[in-house]
Design an enzyme around this catalytic site. Structure first.
Site, PDB file in Angstrom:
ATOM      1  N   LYS A  46       0.831  -1.208   0.000  1.00 33.61           N
ATOM      2  CA  LYS A  46       0.000   0.000   0.000  1.00 33.61           C
ATOM      3  C   LYS A  46       0.861   1.252   0.000  1.00 33.61           C
ATOM      4  O   LYS A  46       0.594   2.211  -0.730  1.00 33.61           O
ATOM      5  CB  LYS A  46      -0.939   0.003   1.224  1.00 33.61           C
ATOM      6  CG  LYS A  46      -2.102  -0.963   1.072  1.00 33.61           C
ATOM      7  CD  LYS A  46      -2.897  -1.165   2.362  1.00 33.61           C
ATOM      8  CE  LYS A  46      -3.921  -2.287   2.165  1.00 33.61           C
ATOM      9  NZ  LYS A  46      -4.606  -2.689   3.406  1.00 33.61           N
ATOM     10  N   GLN A  93      -4.787  -1.297   9.565  1.00 32.70           N
ATOM     11  CA  GLN A  93      -4.764  -2.632   8.967  1.00 32.70           C
ATOM     12  C   GLN A  93      -5.390  -3.660   9.913  1.00 32.70           C
ATOM     13  O   GLN A  93      -5.050  -3.728  11.095  1.00 32.70           O
ATOM     14  CB  GLN A  93      -3.308  -3.013   8.645  1.00 32.70           C
ATOM     15  CG  GLN A  93      -3.145  -4.329   7.919  1.00 32.70           C
ATOM     16  CD  GLN A  93      -3.650  -4.309   6.473  1.00 32.70           C
ATOM     17  OE1 GLN A  93      -3.714  -3.253   5.843  1.00 32.70           O
ATOM     18  NE2 GLN A  93      -4.027  -5.462   5.967  1.00 32.70           N
ATOM     19  N   ASP A 124     -11.292   3.251   4.033  1.00 33.13           N
ATOM     20  CA  ASP A 124     -11.697   1.841   3.990  1.00 33.13           C
ATOM     21  C   ASP A 124     -13.225   1.702   3.933  1.00 33.13           C
ATOM     22  O   ASP A 124     -13.742   0.637   3.589  1.00 33.13           O
ATOM     23  CB  ASP A 124     -11.236   1.139   5.281  1.00 33.13           C
ATOM     24  CG  ASP A 124     -10.001   0.278   5.103  1.00 33.13           C
ATOM     25  OD1 ASP A 124      -9.776  -0.216   3.990  1.00 33.13           O
ATOM     26  OD2 ASP A 124      -9.287   0.094   6.103  1.00 33.13           O
TER      27      ASP A 124
HETATM   28  N1  GUN Z   1      -6.876  -6.371   5.969  1.00 32.61           N
HETATM   29  C1  GUN Z   1      -7.053  -7.040   4.814  1.00 32.61           C
HETATM   30  N2  GUN Z   1      -7.657  -6.242   3.901  1.00 32.61           N
HETATM   31  C2  GUN Z   1      -7.855  -5.050   4.497  1.00 32.61           C
HETATM   32  C3  GUN Z   1      -8.413  -3.818   4.063  1.00 32.61           C
HETATM   33  O1  GUN Z   1      -8.880  -3.659   2.937  1.00 32.61           O
HETATM   34  N3  GUN Z   1      -8.413  -2.821   4.976  1.00 32.61           N
HETATM   35  C4  GUN Z   1      -7.917  -2.971   6.216  1.00 32.61           C
HETATM   36  N4  GUN Z   1      -7.970  -1.936   7.040  1.00 32.61           N
HETATM   37  N5  GUN Z   1      -7.390  -4.094   6.661  1.00 32.61           N
HETATM   38  C5  GUN Z   1      -7.356  -5.130   5.800  1.00 32.61           C
END
Ligand code: GUN
Length: 297
Positions: free
Chosen positions: A54, A98, A121
């Site tokens: 990311k 995350q 998100d």
């Molecule tokens: N863990 C796995 N995918 C995601 C996501 O799209 N957002 C977040 N915050 N955690 C994740």
């Protein structure tokens, strides 16, 4: 019939390119770059890889990346304090904590502490509520990415039968909401659904998000159905191999004999998630700066 392969990887690359171009224009207009803060607590191997990816993608899209890697034993108070600091930081447009968090931290209360207008998100209850009543907010990245692939393939979804398999807050429920907003007739199926195969067989659109490797075979599908496979499952390794093969919730090869179009795993929905995260962050930046976001973002 052999299904068209829906190339999410290529679609995501084009979206990332467009976001990068618009992010450069944004930086000129706003006098600062759009910024995404990613918070990782603990050492989960998969999360480390995602967070690294990311950060790199954010920089490549002409945006600022702020990474916060906190130790496993971080307290709820410390994490809340960081979220509050990021909420009040004008260089941060999007905040992503995350998941999963270590067991001693309550995910719902941490998500609730994120400013809804920085919740790229789309996990905050305010954004879930906005989606549910048709207000502008942030939509979770994976279902929004699925929607982009579906409308690119099918155009108008009005009146189509859509079956979403899976009812998670992150994928199934928002996916159903988006399909409903697009005037599809929507069924949410799940582990307790009776005669799941016959429910799925009605569908013009199947979105599979159950986390069961290759569960959906060709006899579950209507001829010509469009199949979006959100599942990412690892099979047990073959003898002599260290890692098992990555597969979706759909048995790709046999489903391809019946479906009209289908996303592969890997290379389908997966790459869309980060691209949409960047897109959401740039949308947040425009809103925070009082600028209008480009219509094709
Ligand atoms: N863990 C796995 N995918 C995601 C996501 O799209 N957002 C977040 N915050 N955690 C994740």
């Amino acid at each position: 019939m052999t299904a068209t392969r829906i190339d999410g990887k290529a679609f995501a690359a084009r979206l990332r390119e467009r976001v990068g171009d618009y992010a450069a224009t944004f930086a000129e207009a706003a006098g600062r770059k759009a910024g995404l803060a990613v918070v990782l607590v603990g050492e989960d191997a998969a999360s480390q890889v995602y967070v690294g990816a990311k950060g790199k993608a954010t920089l490549a899209a002409n945006m600022a990346s702020f990474e916060h890697r906190l130790p496993m034993d971080t307290t709820s108070e410390d994490l809340m304090a960081l979220v509050e600091k990021l909420n009040n930081d004008d260089s941060v447009d999007g905040i992503l904590v995350q998941l999963p968090l270590p067991d001693h931290l309550d995910e719902q209360s941490i998500i609730a502490a994120i400013s809804p207008d920085k919740d790229v998100d789309g996990f905050h209850v305010i954004n879930a509520g906005r989606l549910s009543v048709g207000q502008t907010g942030f939509v979770p990245c994976t279902p929004l990415g699925c929607m982009m692939l579906l409308t690119d393939r099918l155009g108008d979804l009005s009146g189509l039968e859509a079956v979403v398999i899976g009812r998670s807050n992150i994928v199934g429920k928002p996916m159903a909401q988006l399909l409903l907003d697009a005037n599809a007739t929507v069924t949410i199926a799940h582990s307790r659904t009776k005669d799941l195969a016959s429910v799925v067989r009605r569908a013009d659109i199947v979105v599979a998000a159950v986390g069961r490797p290759q569960m959906i075979g060709k006899d579950w599908l209507k001829d010509g159905a469009t199949v979006i496979d959100v599942g990412i499952n690892r099979l047990p390794p073959e003898p002599g191999k260290e890692k098992g093969k990555l597969v979706g919730d759909v048995a790709f090869d046999e489903a391809s004999e019946v479906a009209g179009a289908i996303t592969p795993v890997p290379g389908g929905v997966g790459p869309m998630t980060i691209a949409v995260l960047l897109r959401n962050t740039l949308v947040a930046a425009h809103r925070n700066a009082g600028l209008e976001a480009p219509a094709d973002l």
